[in-house]
Design a protein around this motif. Structure first.
Motif, mmCIF file in Angstrom:
data_model
loop_
_atom_site.group_PDB
_atom_site.id
_atom_site.type_symbol
_atom_site.label_atom_id
_atom_site.label_comp_id
_atom_site.label_asym_id
_atom_site.label_seq_id
_atom_site.Cartn_x
_atom_site.Cartn_y
_atom_site.Cartn_z
ATOM 1 N N ASN A 1 7.714 -1.577 -10.396
ATOM 2 C CA ASN A 1 5.820 -1.890 -11.001
ATOM 3 C C ASN A 1 5.674 -2.853 -10.280
ATOM 4 O OD1 ASN A 1 4.106 -3.046 -11.991
ATOM 5 N ND2 ASN A 1 4.301 -4.007 -13.476
ATOM 6 N N PRO A 2 4.335 -2.549 -8.994
ATOM 7 C CA PRO A 2 3.909 -3.479 -7.755
ATOM 8 C C PRO A 2 2.978 -4.516 -8.564
ATOM 9 C CG PRO A 2 2.695 -1.522 -8.121
ATOM 10 C CD PRO A 2 3.730 -1.639 -9.403
ATOM 11 N N VAL A 3 3.310 -5.225 -9.502
ATOM 12 C CA VAL A 3 2.422 -6.204 -9.735
ATOM 13 C C VAL A 3 2.963 -7.186 -9.315
ATOM 14 C CG1 VAL A 3 1.390 -7.677 -11.829
ATOM 15 C CG2 VAL A 3 1.783 -4.943 -11.895
ATOM 16 N N VAL B 1 0.870 -1.138 0.100
ATOM 17 C CA VAL B 1 -0.122 0.032 -0.218
ATOM 18 C C VAL B 1 0.811 1.302 0.353
ATOM 19 C CG1 VAL B 1 -1.552 1.483 1.210
ATOM 20 C CG2 VAL B 1 -2.609 -0.509 0.617
ATOM 21 N N ILE B 2 1.876 1.654 1.556
ATOM 22 C CA ILE B 2 2.917 2.529 1.050
ATOM 23 C C ILE B 2 3.557 2.803 -0.607
ATOM 24 C CG2 ILE B 2 4.922 3.383 2.017
ATOM 25 C CD1 ILE B 2 4.569 1.990 4.737
ATOM 26 N N HIS C 1 1.932 6.460 -7.354
ATOM 27 C CA HIS C 1 0.330 7.169 -7.234
ATOM 28 C C HIS C 1 1.029 8.925 -7.130
ATOM 29 C CE1 HIS C 1 -3.042 4.204 -7.858
ATOM 30 N NE2 HIS C 1 -2.265 4.714 -8.163
ATOM 31 N N ALA C 2 1.614 9.256 -6.007
ATOM 32 C CA ALA C 2 1.728 10.311 -6.323
ATOM 33 C C ALA C 2 2.845 10.783 -7.148
ATOM 34 C CB ALA C 2 3.181 10.676 -4.608
ATOM 35 N N VAL C 3 3.483 9.943 -7.913
ATOM 36 C CA VAL C 3 4.705 10.487 -8.864
ATOM 37 C C VAL C 3 4.082 10.727 -9.868
ATOM 38 C CG1 VAL C 3 6.807 9.433 -10.116
ATOM 39 C CG2 VAL C 3 6.826 9.282 -7.350
ATOM 40 N N ALA C 4 2.749 9.580 -10.040
ATOM 41 C CA ALA C 4 2.017 9.673 -11.381
ATOM 42 C C ALA C 4 1.259 10.892 -11.973
ATOM 43 C CB ALA C 4 1.481 8.466 -11.494
ATOM 44 N N TYR C 5 0.521 11.388 -10.203
ATOM 45 C CA TYR C 5 0.253 12.725 -10.238
ATOM 46 C C TYR C 5 1.030 14.182 -10.600
ATOM 47 C CZ TYR C 5 -4.208 10.040 -8.848
ATOM 48 O OH TYR C 5 -5.395 9.291 -9.785
ATOM 49 N N ALA C 6 1.898 13.189 -9.917
ATOM 50 C CA ALA C 6 2.764 15.126 -10.091
ATOM 51 C C ALA C 6 3.074 15.359 -11.359
ATOM 52 C CB ALA C 6 3.974 14.427 -9.011
ATOM 53 N N ASN C 7 3.423 14.394 -11.941
ATOM 54 C CA ASN C 7 3.658 14.058 -13.542
ATOM 55 C C ASN C 7 5.140 14.390 -14.366
ATOM 56 O OD1 ASN C 7 0.779 14.201 -14.506
ATOM 57 N ND2 ASN C 7 0.603 16.794 -14.897
ATOM 58 N N LYS C 8 5.065 13.288 -12.796
ATOM 59 C CA LYS C 8 6.680 13.566 -13.466
ATOM 60 C C LYS C 8 7.799 12.601 -14.363
ATOM 61 C CE LYS C 8 8.168 15.569 -8.172
ATOM 62 N NZ LYS C 8 8.879 14.888 -7.313
ATOM 63 N N SER C 9 8.358 12.867 -14.879
ATOM 64 C CA SER C 9 9.124 11.215 -15.941
ATOM 65 C C SER C 9 9.235 10.321 -15.292
ATOM 66 C CB SER C 9 9.902 12.310 -17.101
ATOM 67 O OG SER C 9 10.975 12.701 -16.926
#
Length: 75
Positions: free
Chosen positions: A47-49, A27-28, A34-42
């Protein structure tokens, strides 16, 4: 059989608790991703799968062992 039954239940519960700890770690990690994705960082995060699949397998194994231990004859 009573000793084997108790051993299976204890082992199943330990594996289930281990999977719950692993769930907390996942979860962490997913929240950080998600924080990286929402900040639009490249830069890409891990991969947590694979971790989620391992945690699921541990939870299923723990449940199976616990159920097996509970269903064994007590005599």
């Amino acid at each position: 059989m009573q000793i084997l039954s108790k051993l299976m239940v204890i082992l199943g519960l330990l594996v289930t608790v281990g999977s719950l700890v692993y769930l907390g770690m996942n979860v962490i990690e997913i929240n950080q991703l998600h924080a990286v994705a929402y900040a639009n960082k490249s830069n890409e995060g891990p991969n947590p799968v694979n971790n989620v699949m391992l945690m699921t397998a541990l939870a299923v194994l723990g449940g199976f062992l616990s159920g097996l231990g509970l269903s064994m004859p007590k005599r």
